[in-house]
Design a protein around this motif. Sequence first.
Motif, short mmCIF file in Angstrom:
data_model
loop_
_atom_site.label_atom_id
_atom_site.label_comp_id
_atom_site.label_asym_id
_atom_site.label_seq_id
_atom_site.Cartn_x
_atom_site.Cartn_y
_atom_site.Cartn_z
N UNK A 22 0.86 -1.19 0.00
CA UNK A 22 0.00 0.00 0.00
C UNK A 22 0.88 1.23 0.00
N UNK A 23 0.75 2.04 -1.03
CA UNK A 23 1.52 3.28 -1.16
C UNK A 23 3.02 3.00 -1.09
N UNK A 24 3.44 1.93 -1.74
CA UNK A 24 4.86 1.62 -1.81
C UNK A 24 5.44 0.96 -0.58
N UNK A 25 4.61 0.65 0.41
CA UNK A 25 5.07 0.04 1.66
C UNK A 25 4.36 -1.30 1.83
N UNK A 26 5.05 -2.26 2.47
CA UNK A 26 4.49 -3.58 2.72
C UNK A 26 3.85 -3.61 4.11
N UNK A 27 2.61 -4.08 4.17
CA UNK A 27 1.89 -4.21 5.44
C UNK A 27 1.60 -5.68 5.71
N UNK A 28 1.57 -6.03 7.00
CA UNK A 28 1.35 -7.42 7.40
C UNK A 28 0.62 -7.46 8.74
#
Length: 501
Positions: A168-174
Amino acid sequence: MGTDKNLAFDSLFSRFRKISPVNGLDASDPDNAMQNNYAWSITEMCGYIYVGTARNIPYSIFANQIFGDIPIPEELTPNDVVMRGEIWRYKKDGSRGWERVYRTPENLVNLGFRFMITYTTPAGETAIYAGALTLSPELFMVKSTDGVNWKILDTGIQGFSTRYMVEHKGKLYMGALPLTGLGNSQLYSSFDPERDGWQIVNLNGQPDKNPSGNIDLLLSYNNHLYVGTGRPTGFEIWRTLGDEPITDNWKLVVDKGAGDARNEHPWSLAVFKDYIYVGTAIEAAVLSLNPDQRIVPPKGFDVIRIDRRDNWELVVGGIPVVPTQPTTGTRGLPLSGIPSGFGNISNAYCWQIQAQGDELYLGTFSWSVLIPYFLPLLPDILRELLSINSKSYQDALLNYWKYLTQVDQLFEYLPIEKILDRLADFLLKIGRKTLGFDLWKSRDGINWEPVSLNGLGNPHNYGVRMLFLAKDCDLYLGTANPFDGLEVWVKPWKSFHQPCC
């Protein structure tokens, strides 16, 4: 709902073809192949499809006596139990067959790789990140930039597994999860998991302005990050008010299980024609997040959809088992006219939803195929369940019986002592109709037709564990099969002429 013409699987009608000649993928070791129960995760990189396997899932559930001291059927028991998750790959053009590219080290008990994603860092490095489910409380993750050499990452996260990662928006979320039951909401982000590590997203603000519960799902859509949480009072869907997740800056979109508290988990979602579709589940069909009542009677899944203005409506679902009054909307009649579980109580999960072009696919987990193997033990099993928490479970069973009487008034007059026998007959009749998972499709998200009601021709395929849309828009389907080992299928796109997405 379509006709009965597709009750028997027709590969020409479905356009799906099997690309795993050997169930469980391991042609050299049948016992090991059988232990590759689930295609638990799928991703792609550099012309290959990668499959992360789950190992011995039903066997582990019964061996750890989660349902009590219940014998394990021989058909679900490997000769040599090896709890080491594996990753396999397959050349998408078919020029190379299946090859194992990773196996968990011997010193770690790993039930498999629950989610994989291919992510490119801001510095331009593309890699696969695979998160496992282990019995140790630090989240286990491996990374590969070439699909052959894998590196174990030090996540520093106190969690047993992840069900979802998203960019999301160039960042990885987990999201990180407990081993079982209800845990703290753990949402993490990273621009580079190897070099920067993971940073926790602070959700410890005002209770009505931040997600709470198990982080089951994540979605990046319409410039917002969506989070689906599992809760004993019914699943919830939240989204960021702005682009990025900020404490106290979230909006509750769906609450209280969309009108049924028994919808505890949101375990699948997809965007299709400007709607977000969400499918529900009860873990292992009967395991509740409620610590005071861990075992509950089963029900079929529900499906809702959410529009761009955050309005939700019921697509598939019947009379609520545990009615609630959501603050975000009103549970009406299902748009499709189809009751929970597509009318089949054994359809416990809407396990996967995925769009391919102008078609939306929905795959289920159905426990009906287990009936022939457990039916001789059913009275003992139910008495064991009753002994876990006699009063609460008996009350739940009776309440569930009241729910069933709304469909069949015959059950209303049964004395409690005959419930076990009648339940056994009831489940057997349902199981005989269609064994194996359901796969359905729709062109409008409301009207559905069956692609297969018997596990793509193999009743031992009891779940559609993965539906993965590749960049070339081929749709890959990975099954859950605890008897023979997983299967992988593909529905190619190249024969079509309409735009992919």
